[in-house]
Design an enzyme around this catalytic site. Structure first.
Site, PDB file in Angstrom:
ATOM      1  N   THR B 150       0.890  -1.404   0.376  1.00  0.00           N
ATOM      2  CA  THR B 150      -0.168  -0.266  -0.239  1.00  0.00           C
ATOM      3  C   THR B 150       0.953   1.300  -0.357  1.00  0.00           C
ATOM      4  O   THR B 150       1.088   1.962  -1.066  1.00  0.00           O
ATOM      5  CB  THR B 150      -1.054   0.668   1.133  1.00  0.00           C
ATOM      6  OG1 THR B 150      -0.176   0.037   2.312  1.00  0.00           O
ATOM      7  CG2 THR B 150      -2.135  -1.146   1.566  1.00  0.00           C
ATOM      8  N   LYS B 176       4.030  -6.593   3.669  1.00  0.00           N
ATOM      9  CA  LYS B 176       3.469  -5.062   3.492  1.00  0.00           C
ATOM     10  C   LYS B 176       3.639  -4.929   4.419  1.00  0.00           C
ATOM     11  O   LYS B 176       3.038  -5.401   5.912  1.00  0.00           O
ATOM     12  CB  LYS B 176       2.769  -4.902   2.056  1.00  0.00           C
ATOM     13  CG  LYS B 176       1.392  -5.964   3.312  1.00  0.00           C
ATOM     14  CD  LYS B 176       0.359  -4.921   4.039  1.00  0.00           C
ATOM     15  CE  LYS B 176       0.616  -3.547   3.612  1.00  0.00           C
ATOM     16  NZ  LYS B 176      -0.220  -2.578   4.597  1.00  0.00           N
ATOM     17  N   THR B 187       1.278  -3.799  11.648  1.00  0.00           N
ATOM     18  CA  THR B 187       0.463  -4.054  10.725  1.00  0.00           C
ATOM     19  C   THR B 187       0.621  -4.611   9.449  1.00  0.00           C
ATOM     20  O   THR B 187       1.225  -4.064   8.441  1.00  0.00           O
ATOM     21  CB  THR B 187      -0.417  -2.557  10.901  1.00  0.00           C
ATOM     22  OG1 THR B 187      -0.915  -2.043  11.853  1.00  0.00           O
ATOM     23  CG2 THR B 187      -1.532  -2.219   9.476  1.00  0.00           C
ATOM     24  N   GLU B 272       6.259   4.417   7.284  1.00  0.00           N
ATOM     25  CA  GLU B 272       5.936   5.796   6.749  1.00  0.00           C
ATOM     26  C   GLU B 272       6.423   6.649   7.386  1.00  0.00           C
ATOM     27  O   GLU B 272       6.787   7.363   8.541  1.00  0.00           O
ATOM     28  CB  GLU B 272       4.665   6.030   7.025  1.00  0.00           C
ATOM     29  CG  GLU B 272       3.737   4.430   6.572  1.00  0.00           C
ATOM     30  CD  GLU B 272       2.107   5.178   6.688  1.00  0.00           C
ATOM     31  OE1 GLU B 272       1.539   5.414   7.254  1.00  0.00           O
ATOM     32  OE2 GLU B 272       1.410   4.313   5.822  1.00  0.00           O
ATOM     33  N   ASN B 374      -0.625  10.342   5.887  1.00  0.00           N
ATOM     34  CA  ASN B 374      -1.508   9.547   6.735  1.00  0.00           C
ATOM     35  C   ASN B 374      -2.542  11.001   6.474  1.00  0.00           C
ATOM     36  O   ASN B 374      -3.610  10.668   6.662  1.00  0.00           O
ATOM     37  CB  ASN B 374      -0.845   9.475   8.177  1.00  0.00           C
ATOM     38  CG  ASN B 374      -0.550   8.385   8.026  1.00  0.00           C
ATOM     39  OD1 ASN B 374      -1.140   6.601   7.344  1.00  0.00           O
ATOM     40  ND2 ASN B 374       0.736   7.686   8.466  1.00  0.00           N
TER      41      ASN B 374
END
Lengths: 378, 378
Positions: B150, B176, B187, B272, B374
């Site tokens: 993603t 991932k 996650t 991220e 985000n």
């Protein structure tokens, strides 16, 4: 009840604030709050397992004594993780302030906020004390409320005035706290003053209830401080008929709860880097604590907070937050309602349909400005 | 044992990935992993109380059956908080894939990742299946590993090759996950393939241990996902003598643990917006779980993570993080050591002096880039 968005000290209280050389910035960093007569003090403190020296000191004092006459507060140094010297420094600060005020030992409580892990220089406080005491006055609260701040943009202050048996009673409070705010006890210092004639047990009970529905229902960054302290001083000077748990209690509780809630909301509004004020209510929980746990599951989710910052209606992050809180939920029965994210005030409502109790928590969004502030703070 | 930083499928496995029209970006979004013979599957899943439809579906499948032949994975839609239709969509995806592969029903597990709360369009998967199946090959892993991503910048992949009774055994894994990473089970989606001949109970035990010391020891943002899934397929094709709990087990456990740990670290490195890779070890705890809890108290502190981003040695935030974790600590006996914050890799070591057990967790810093990603992701 009348509410004023400014601190007006009750009868018998004075305060002062000045620059003692603790902060590098040159901003006010030492405050003194004083009652001309001994006052009952109720206190609630951080539940972090690491506690700052003044927290340990105050808790010991409050076990031994019911009445105190002053609180001395420094900002710029948390006096935490400072070992035995830290504890001696807190005790020394208290006794120096007692002497300067002409009081017996153990009359002064202590609070600190700022950087963790640095030794205090009590010499600076000792040097500043004569001037600090000499300037004590009613309007000195305006300096004191600034001297307790760290990264706060604005002081937080509020006053409630209400009648008990025909006599006017005042509750006035000031607070600091802009980051490191999380349950239990937002990372903050809060000092509340009242002239109400009230028993110690009524004072304790009222504070406990008020704090659980205000300061214990806010979060900025999920970080629990080592220094959180809230102290409520009642000097019994208002001339009202006695407030006790079963006597004249409701109006006092109502006013104190309102003062704490308004102040808690002000802390969130001034949160580090915040661009949004978020109110999250969870309905239909089996208990207040479960409702609050679910609400904090959302409020402490960085993904939810960045979505609000981005005005990005990513409702999946709300449901993921509820689920990660650990409370039992049934996906089929959950309902979520979110107000427009375009406005500064955002409300999130969640119905769990698992019971009859609600809880409301308050938080802010997570912004690049929060990171800038905390990357640089030292 | 030889470790390769690339996915090389073991004997008997093939894979493929393509664009099925689920992601708006036009990037690959549908992957298929296939074993030519039925394979034992061990699975571990999110402990979030809200679980995505494929997680619920797979858990039910794994209760009923021990062997499966494929996993079909889509990115771009998490199929979570999608009600009964979501569950039917997961089951339909599985049966469509079974048909396309010429297998009996219940031979294919399902995983999804992406936005929460959106209905799936299984029609797109149905349409893509013939091409997906036709392209299955050993090197198809290179497309499959991309199709599960993603917000990840790079694919995460690793292969271990080692000997059991003179025969070469391979463990290969792809994963991932770049945000919404927290215990338990980062996650993430992780698919592990081995040709080892091994009993189901040995496979389960090895996976449990490996995951607890790898994926359950990483955190990016403290947010626990609804979709976390890890599946380990063993098709027993390597020709080694049987591995069981008390037979040939150590080398398999060692290789699997290494594969999981390396992959977990890759997830954190690609977190991220991350600019730092942080290793936090807590020594001297009474148990692994307590050590991990203390380490996560630091790793999940936004204040600590912003301090590392700012290369700001604010050690107070480390001690506050330990204290807020809830474990019993004694300030006097805690020691902290932090490497230079100027480098990309930062290590934090904490000695609690409360026992003999250690735990290491891995995390990243919190940066303005995390917020940008985000705030915009939808």
């Amino acid at each position: 009840m009348n509410i004023y968005k400014k601190a007006y000290l009750p009868l018998g209280f004075t305060a002062n604030g000045l620059y003692a050389g603790i902060k590098k910035s040159g901003k006010l960093d030492l405050a003194l709050f004083y009652s001309s007569v001994p006052a009952f003090v109720s206190g609630m403190f951080t539940t972090n397992k690491i506690q700052a020296a003044p927290v340990i000191f105050d808790k010991a004092c409050l076990k031994k004594e019911k009445r105190f006459q002053a609180v001395i507060v420094n900002s710029g140094n948390a006096n935490c993780f400072t070992g035995e010297k830290g504890y001696r420094d807190a005790a020394l600060t208290s006794s120096l302030a007692s002497s300067a005020l002409g009081l017996k030992g153990n009359s002064v409580l202590v609070a600190s906020t700022g950087i963790i892990g640095r030794k205090m220089d009590v010499g600076k406080i000792k040097k500043a004390l004569p001037q600090l005491v000499a300037g004590l006055c009613r309007s000195g609260i305006d300096k004191a409320k600034k001297a307790i701040l760290t990264t706060d943009i604005v002081p937080k202050e509020i006053t409630a005035k209400f009648k008990v048996s025909g006599k006017e009673v005042t509750i006035c409070a000031v607070a600091k706290g802009a980051g490191m705010i999380a349950p239990n006890m937002a990372t903050m210092l809060c000092f509340i003053f009242t002239d109400a004639l009230i028993t110690k047990r009524a004072l304790d009970q009222a504070l406990f209830k008020a704090v659980w529905h205000s300061f214990n229902c806010i979060t900025v960054d999920g970080c629990m401080s080592t220094n959180d302290s809230i102290m409520l001083m009642a000097n019994c000077s208002a001339g009202n008929s006695l407030i006790d748990i079963n006597k004249n209690f409701a109006s006092f509780q109502e006013a104190l709860s309102r003062v704490c809630l308004e102040l808690a909301k002000l802390l969130v509004r001034d949160a580090e880097g915040a661009s949004k004020f978020i109110t999250i209510t969870v309905h239909g929980a089996p208990s207040f604590l479960k409702a609050r746990q679910a609400a904090f599951g959302i409020a402490n989710s960085n993904l939810f907070k960045t979505a609000v910052y981005g005005e990005n209606p990513n409702y999946g992050r709300i449901i993921a937050g509820v689920g990660s809180s650990g409370i039992d939920v049934d996906e089929k029965h959950i309902k979520i309602k979110v107000s427009s994210l375009k406005k500064r005030d955002v409300t999130v409502k969640v119905w769990l349909n698992k019971g009859k109790t609600s809880a409301t928590v308050y938080t802010s969004d997570l912004t690049p400005e929060y990171i800038r502030i905390n990357a640089e703070y030292n």
